[in-house]
Design a protein around this motif. Sequence first.
Motif, PDB file in Angstrom:
ATOM      1  N   ALA A  16       0.834  -1.195   0.000  1.00  0.00           N
ATOM      2  CA  ALA A  16       0.000   0.000   0.000  1.00  0.00           C
ATOM      3  C   ALA A  16       0.868   1.243   0.000  1.00  0.00           C
ATOM      4  N   THR A  17       0.431   2.253  -0.749  1.00  0.00           N
ATOM      5  CA  THR A  17       1.065   3.567  -0.706  1.00  0.00           C
ATOM      6  C   THR A  17       0.102   4.523  -0.032  1.00  0.00           C
ATOM      7  N   LEU A  18       0.515   5.069   1.087  1.00  0.00           N
ATOM      8  CA  LEU A  18      -0.277   6.034   1.842  1.00  0.00           C
ATOM      9  C   LEU A  18       0.378   7.398   1.658  1.00  0.00           C
ATOM     10  N   THR A  19      -0.362   8.310   1.037  1.00  0.00           N
ATOM     11  CA  THR A  19       0.189   9.631   0.717  1.00  0.00           C
ATOM     12  C   THR A  19      -0.511  10.695   1.541  1.00  0.00           C
ATOM     13  N   LEU A  20       0.275  11.439   2.321  1.00  0.00           N
ATOM     14  CA  LEU A  20      -0.265  12.599   3.020  1.00  0.00           C
ATOM     15  C   LEU A  20      -0.592  13.631   1.953  1.00  0.00           C
ATOM     16  N   SER A  21      -1.844  14.081   1.891  1.00  0.00           N
ATOM     17  CA  SER A  21      -2.289  14.835   0.723  1.00  0.00           C
ATOM     18  C   SER A  21      -2.975  16.151   1.090  1.00  0.00           C
ATOM     19  N   ARG A  22      -2.169  17.083   1.568  1.00  0.00           N
ATOM     20  CA  ARG A  22      -2.572  18.486   1.702  1.00  0.00           C
ATOM     21  C   ARG A  22      -1.440  19.320   1.082  1.00  0.00           C
ATOM     22  N   PRO A  23      -1.147  19.112  -0.190  1.00  0.00           N
ATOM     23  CA  PRO A  23       0.067  19.703  -0.761  1.00  0.00           C
ATOM     24  C   PRO A  23       0.108  21.215  -0.699  1.00  0.00           C
ATOM     25  N   ASP A  24      -1.048  21.876  -0.772  1.00  0.00           N
ATOM     26  CA  ASP A  24      -1.050  23.338  -0.706  1.00  0.00           C
ATOM     27  C   ASP A  24      -0.635  23.848   0.666  1.00  0.00           C
ATOM     28  N   ALA A  25      -0.758  22.986   1.677  1.00  0.00           N
ATOM     29  CA  ALA A  25      -0.350  23.335   3.041  1.00  0.00           C
ATOM     30  C   ALA A  25       0.909  22.566   3.442  1.00  0.00           C
ATOM     31  N   LEU A  26       1.677  22.097   2.457  1.00  0.00           N
ATOM     32  CA  LEU A  26       2.870  21.287   2.697  1.00  0.00           C
ATOM     33  C   LEU A  26       2.546  20.065   3.567  1.00  0.00           C
ATOM     34  N   ASN A  27       1.331  19.546   3.368  1.00  0.00           N
ATOM     35  CA  ASN A  27       0.865  18.354   4.094  1.00  0.00           C
ATOM     36  C   ASN A  27       0.900  18.542   5.606  1.00  0.00           C
ATOM     37  N   ALA A  28       0.651  19.774   6.035  1.00  0.00           N
ATOM     38  CA  ALA A  28       0.631  20.052   7.469  1.00  0.00           C
ATOM     39  C   ALA A  28      -0.411  19.190   8.158  1.00  0.00           C
ATOM     40  N   PHE A  29      -0.070  18.769   9.347  1.00  0.00           N
ATOM     41  CA  PHE A  29      -0.868  17.831  10.147  1.00  0.00           C
ATOM     42  C   PHE A  29      -1.952  18.609  10.891  1.00  0.00           C
ATOM     43  N   ASN A  30      -3.192  18.175  10.760  1.00  0.00           N
ATOM     44  CA  ASN A  30      -4.275  18.776  11.536  1.00  0.00           C
ATOM     45  C   ASN A  30      -5.083  17.671  12.195  1.00  0.00           C
ATOM     46  N   ASP A  44      -7.934  -0.006   7.370  1.00  0.00           N
ATOM     47  CA  ASP A  44      -7.514  -0.307   5.992  1.00  0.00           C
ATOM     48  C   ASP A  44      -6.228  -1.133   5.939  1.00  0.00           C
ATOM     49  N   ALA A  45      -5.224  -0.722   6.715  1.00  0.00           N
ATOM     50  CA  ALA A  45      -3.926  -1.396   6.663  1.00  0.00           C
ATOM     51  C   ALA A  45      -3.975  -2.798   7.236  1.00  0.00           C
ATOM     52  N   ARG A  46      -5.031  -3.120   7.971  1.00  0.00           N
ATOM     53  CA  ARG A  46      -5.170  -4.448   8.563  1.00  0.00           C
ATOM     54  C   ARG A  46      -5.901  -5.432   7.651  1.00  0.00           C
ATOM     55  N   ALA A  47      -6.355  -4.966   6.501  1.00  0.00           N
ATOM     56  CA  ALA A  47      -7.010  -5.870   5.547  1.00  0.00           C
ATOM     57  C   ALA A  47      -6.019  -6.925   5.070  1.00  0.00           C
ATOM     58  N   ASP A  48      -6.534  -8.127   4.769  1.00  0.00           N
ATOM     59  CA  ASP A  48      -5.657  -9.232   4.383  1.00  0.00           C
ATOM     60  C   ASP A  48      -4.901  -8.979   3.087  1.00  0.00           C
ATOM     61  N   ASP A  49      -5.450  -8.130   2.200  1.00  0.00           N
ATOM     62  CA  ASP A  49      -4.766  -7.880   0.936  1.00  0.00           C
ATOM     63  C   ASP A  49      -3.619  -6.890   1.076  1.00  0.00           C
ATOM     64  N   VAL A  50      -3.459  -6.292   2.228  1.00  0.00           N
ATOM     65  CA  VAL A  50      -2.359  -5.354   2.471  1.00  0.00           C
ATOM     66  C   VAL A  50      -1.247  -6.099   3.195  1.00  0.00           C
ATOM     67  N   ARG A  51      -0.043  -6.087   2.591  1.00  0.00           N
ATOM     68  CA  ARG A  51       1.085  -6.803   3.173  1.00  0.00           C
ATOM     69  C   ARG A  51       2.115  -5.867   3.782  1.00  0.00           C
ATOM     70  N   ALA A  52       2.201  -4.631   3.265  1.00  0.00           N
ATOM     71  CA  ALA A  52       3.147  -3.640   3.775  1.00  0.00           C
ATOM     72  C   ALA A  52       2.623  -2.261   3.397  1.00  0.00           C
ATOM     73  N   VAL A  53       3.117  -1.232   4.075  1.00  0.00           N
ATOM     74  CA  VAL A  53       2.671   0.136   3.826  1.00  0.00           C
ATOM     75  C   VAL A  53       3.881   1.034   3.637  1.00  0.00           C
ATOM     76  N   VAL A  54       3.849   1.850   2.577  1.00  0.00           N
ATOM     77  CA  VAL A  54       4.851   2.882   2.334  1.00  0.00           C
ATOM     78  C   VAL A  54       4.157   4.229   2.484  1.00  0.00           C
ATOM     79  N   VAL A  55       4.725   5.111   3.304  1.00  0.00           N
ATOM     80  CA  VAL A  55       4.115   6.411   3.594  1.00  0.00           C
ATOM     81  C   VAL A  55       4.980   7.516   2.989  1.00  0.00           C
TER      82      VAL A  55
END
Length: 288
Positions: A16-30, A44-55
């Motif tokens: 899985a590719t997990l992308t922080l997606s608030r690019p206009d705010a430099l992906n600032a955390f809220n 989502d990441a615990r589903a059986d079809d997910v084997r690893a996660v890249v963030v």
Amino acid sequence: MAYETLDWTVDEDGVATLTLSRPDALNAFNVTMARELEQVFLTDARADDVRAVVVTGAGRAFCAGMDLSAEGNVFGLDESVDPTPEDLRAHLTEAPYHDGVRDTGGRVTLAIHALPKPVIAAINGPAVGIGATMTLAMDLRLASTKARIGFVFGRLGIVPEACSSWFLPRIVGVQQALEWVYSADILTAEEAYAGRLLRSVHEPDDLLPAALGLARSFVVDRSPVALGLAKQLIYRNSAAATPLEAHLADSLAMFHTSIGDGKEGVAAFLEKRRPEFTGRAADLPRIY
């Protein structure tokens, strides 16, 4: 599930590719991103079809830290309460402590840490504050040459959060952790690599392919149960008081894997073929 601040995709190998997606705010955390990240790693990441996660992050930043433009308490905390250690421990999952006192970054990193699968950070640009500390709960950190990493809490009059006081010294040592926290400086990727925070540094266009390739090398033809148990063993036993504690957990893990996916692994080795493991990370035997 659709998310407001995140993008989530899973490829044919279960990476899985997990992308922080608030690019206009430099992906600032809220607060929204905090809740969505916790949700992703708990569901989502615990589903059986997910084997690893890249963030990674969308645009030129990984995560520029907490979004300080929010109204009220920018960390989403309830200023009407005066919590004590006893209050928080006794009412951890209850209002107002669960949402109004508990550190939002810590809830995210606890969810990441609890995932029985490999998690890799691909730090593509600036990662400061929570943008840096959230990666500490991930198993490996790769960075672009354009990455800039900072534990800048001292400049804001606050403390390192997101369980980073547990993770950071274990990754880089107490002395290095204290120097980075005391100085609150912004580190280049090369400085972070020299301090052992990063596994490797890559040219910008090479970063995500390298992280995805590494993730695939961990999970293709590997037992999800063996991986999940190995992750528990490494994290838990590195803080065990004696090697006997490790031996007890090792023994149970070896017993259960030897009668599960281990049978298929041995057969595949002897027959010189690819293994077909059937165990699920959702069904790890209890070894602690």
